[in-house]
Design a protein around this motif. Structure first.
Motif, mmCIF file in Angstrom:
data_model
loop_
_atom_site.group_PDB
_atom_site.id
_atom_site.type_symbol
_atom_site.label_atom_id
_atom_site.label_comp_id
_atom_site.label_asym_id
_atom_site.label_seq_id
_atom_site.Cartn_x
_atom_site.Cartn_y
_atom_site.Cartn_z
ATOM 1 N N TYR A 81 0.851 -1.183 0.000
ATOM 2 C CA TYR A 81 0.000 0.000 0.000
ATOM 3 C C TYR A 81 0.889 1.237 0.000
ATOM 4 O O TYR A 81 1.828 1.330 0.786
ATOM 5 C CB TYR A 81 -0.897 0.010 1.243
ATOM 6 N N VAL A 82 0.578 2.175 -0.881
ATOM 7 C CA VAL A 82 1.305 3.438 -0.952
ATOM 8 C C VAL A 82 0.283 4.550 -0.738
ATOM 9 O O VAL A 82 -0.695 4.647 -1.476
ATOM 10 C CB VAL A 82 2.018 3.623 -2.310
ATOM 11 N N VAL A 83 0.514 5.353 0.297
ATOM 12 C CA VAL A 83 -0.345 6.497 0.570
ATOM 13 C C VAL A 83 0.476 7.737 0.238
ATOM 14 O O VAL A 83 1.526 7.976 0.834
ATOM 15 C CB VAL A 83 -0.791 6.537 2.049
ATOM 16 N N ILE A 84 0.010 8.503 -0.749
ATOM 17 C CA ILE A 84 0.683 9.728 -1.159
ATOM 18 C C ILE A 84 -0.138 10.898 -0.625
ATOM 19 O O ILE A 84 -1.313 11.030 -0.954
ATOM 20 C CB ILE A 84 0.808 9.807 -2.691
ATOM 21 N N VAL A 85 0.494 11.707 0.216
ATOM 22 C CA VAL A 85 -0.169 12.895 0.747
ATOM 23 C C VAL A 85 0.455 14.092 0.036
ATOM 24 O O VAL A 85 1.582 14.475 0.333
ATOM 25 C CB VAL A 85 -0.012 13.026 2.276
ATOM 26 N N GLU A 86 -0.276 14.636 -0.915
ATOM 27 C CA GLU A 86 0.194 15.822 -1.632
ATOM 28 C C GLU A 86 -0.040 17.048 -0.762
ATOM 29 O O GLU A 86 -0.991 17.096 0.012
ATOM 30 C CB GLU A 86 -0.534 15.945 -2.964
ATOM 31 N N ALA A 87 0.842 18.028 -0.853
ATOM 32 C CA ALA A 87 0.773 19.239 -0.026
ATOM 33 C C ALA A 87 0.690 18.864 1.455
ATOM 34 O O ALA A 87 -0.067 19.444 2.225
ATOM 35 C CB ALA A 87 -0.402 20.125 -0.446
ATOM 36 N N ALA A 88 1.520 17.896 1.842
ATOM 37 C CA ALA A 88 1.505 17.396 3.215
ATOM 38 C C ALA A 88 1.841 18.483 4.232
ATOM 39 O O ALA A 88 1.377 18.430 5.374
ATOM 40 C CB ALA A 88 2.478 16.229 3.357
ATOM 41 N N ASP A 89 2.604 19.472 3.816
ATOM 42 C CA ASP A 89 2.962 20.564 4.712
ATOM 43 C C ASP A 89 1.764 21.436 5.067
ATOM 44 O O ASP A 89 1.801 22.198 6.022
ATOM 45 C CB ASP A 89 4.085 21.410 4.125
ATOM 46 N N GLU A 90 0.673 21.319 4.315
ATOM 47 C CA GLU A 90 -0.528 22.109 4.580
ATOM 48 C C GLU A 90 -1.555 21.371 5.434
ATOM 49 O O GLU A 90 -2.533 21.961 5.893
ATOM 50 C CB GLU A 90 -1.156 22.554 3.265
ATOM 51 N N ALA A 91 -1.348 20.071 5.656
ATOM 52 C CA ALA A 91 -2.297 19.284 6.448
ATOM 53 C C ALA A 91 -2.315 19.785 7.886
ATOM 54 O O ALA A 91 -1.274 19.912 8.519
ATOM 55 C CB ALA A 91 -1.919 17.805 6.409
ATOM 56 N N LEU A 92 -3.487 20.103 8.387
ATOM 57 C CA LEU A 92 -3.691 20.561 9.760
ATOM 58 C C LEU A 92 -2.707 21.656 10.147
ATOM 59 O O LEU A 92 -2.190 21.688 11.266
ATOM 60 C CB LEU A 92 -3.589 19.373 10.726
ATOM 61 N N ALA A 93 -2.479 22.587 9.235
ATOM 62 C CA ALA A 93 -1.473 23.636 9.428
ATOM 63 C C ALA A 93 -1.703 24.462 10.695
ATOM 64 O O ALA A 93 -0.759 24.876 11.341
ATOM 65 C CB ALA A 93 -1.420 24.551 8.209
ATOM 66 N N GLY A 94 -2.929 24.686 11.080
ATOM 67 C CA GLY A 94 -3.199 25.498 12.266
ATOM 68 C C GLY A 94 -3.482 24.680 13.510
ATOM 69 O O GLY A 94 -3.974 25.221 14.502
ATOM 70 N N ASP A 95 -3.187 23.389 13.487
ATOM 71 C CA ASP A 95 -3.534 22.501 14.595
ATOM 72 C C ASP A 95 -2.340 21.608 14.921
ATOM 73 O O ASP A 95 -2.227 20.490 14.423
ATOM 74 C CB ASP A 95 -4.751 21.668 14.190
ATOM 75 N N ALA A 96 -1.436 22.097 15.772
ATOM 76 C CA ALA A 96 -0.206 21.358 16.088
ATOM 77 C C ALA A 96 -0.507 19.996 16.711
ATOM 78 O O ALA A 96 0.124 18.991 16.366
ATOM 79 C CB ALA A 96 0.682 22.179 17.023
#
Length: 168
Positions: A81-96
């Motif tokens: 299984y390969v999970v590609i998260v594009e724009a991963a740096d933007e995921a939950l950007a305001g929620d540490a």
């Protein structure tokens, strides 16, 4: 492209970066593409995984349920299984805290699937997470994942790996 130290199942690449071909050449591979730009809150994260991995209807819409599904994946018959998260740096950007939960879940699931022994004696990774992001964010994202992984280790493991924060 480089993996996270101690977690080779997570790769961080610059957007439009090349994926290692060997990730996709081992038997049947299921590839899920998720979009970090759509992961503004935890419900949106769960929605991305639900849609991308075709999670079962009994999915509980929380971090434990996501981990349980990622460690199972029996409804998606594949060898890898390969999970590609594009724009991963933007995921939950305001929620540490949410980001730590997301990264921790991916790290734990990847560790669970990190390798299997084949009859030929070859170890093959079963779950690989590729986090694609803006080139300027690669080092920061890799460091954030490393810190998350270090935080998951028992104190003795942190000391051996170079983090002395666990010492008395």
């Amino acid at each position: 492209m480089a993996g996270v130290p101690g977690a080779p199942w997570i790769q961080v690449v610059a957007e439009r970066g090349a994926l290692p071909v060997d990730l996709l050449l081992t038997g049947r591979t299921y590839v899920a593409r998720l979009d970090g730009r759509q992961m503004r809150d935890t419900d949106a994260v769960f929605r991305q995984f639900y849609d991308g991995l075709r999670l079962p209807d009994h999915f509980g819409w929380n971090w434990n349920a996501l981990f349980d599904c990622l460690r199972d994946l029996e409804w998606l018959p594949a060898d890898q299984y390969v999970v590609i998260v594009e724009a991963a740096d933007e995921a939950l950007a305001g929620d540490a805290a949410g980001r730590r939960s997301l990264f921790g879940t991916l790290l734990r699931a990847g560790q669970r699937w990190s390798s299997v022994s084949r009859p030929e004696g070859i170890d093959v990774g079963r779950l690989v997470v590729v986090m694609s992001c803006d080139p300027a964010s690669v080092a920061d994202l890799r460091e954030e994942l490393r810190e998350c992984r270090e935080g998951m280790l028992p104190a003795g493991e942190r000391i051996r790996s170079g983090d002395v924060s666990g010492r008395l």
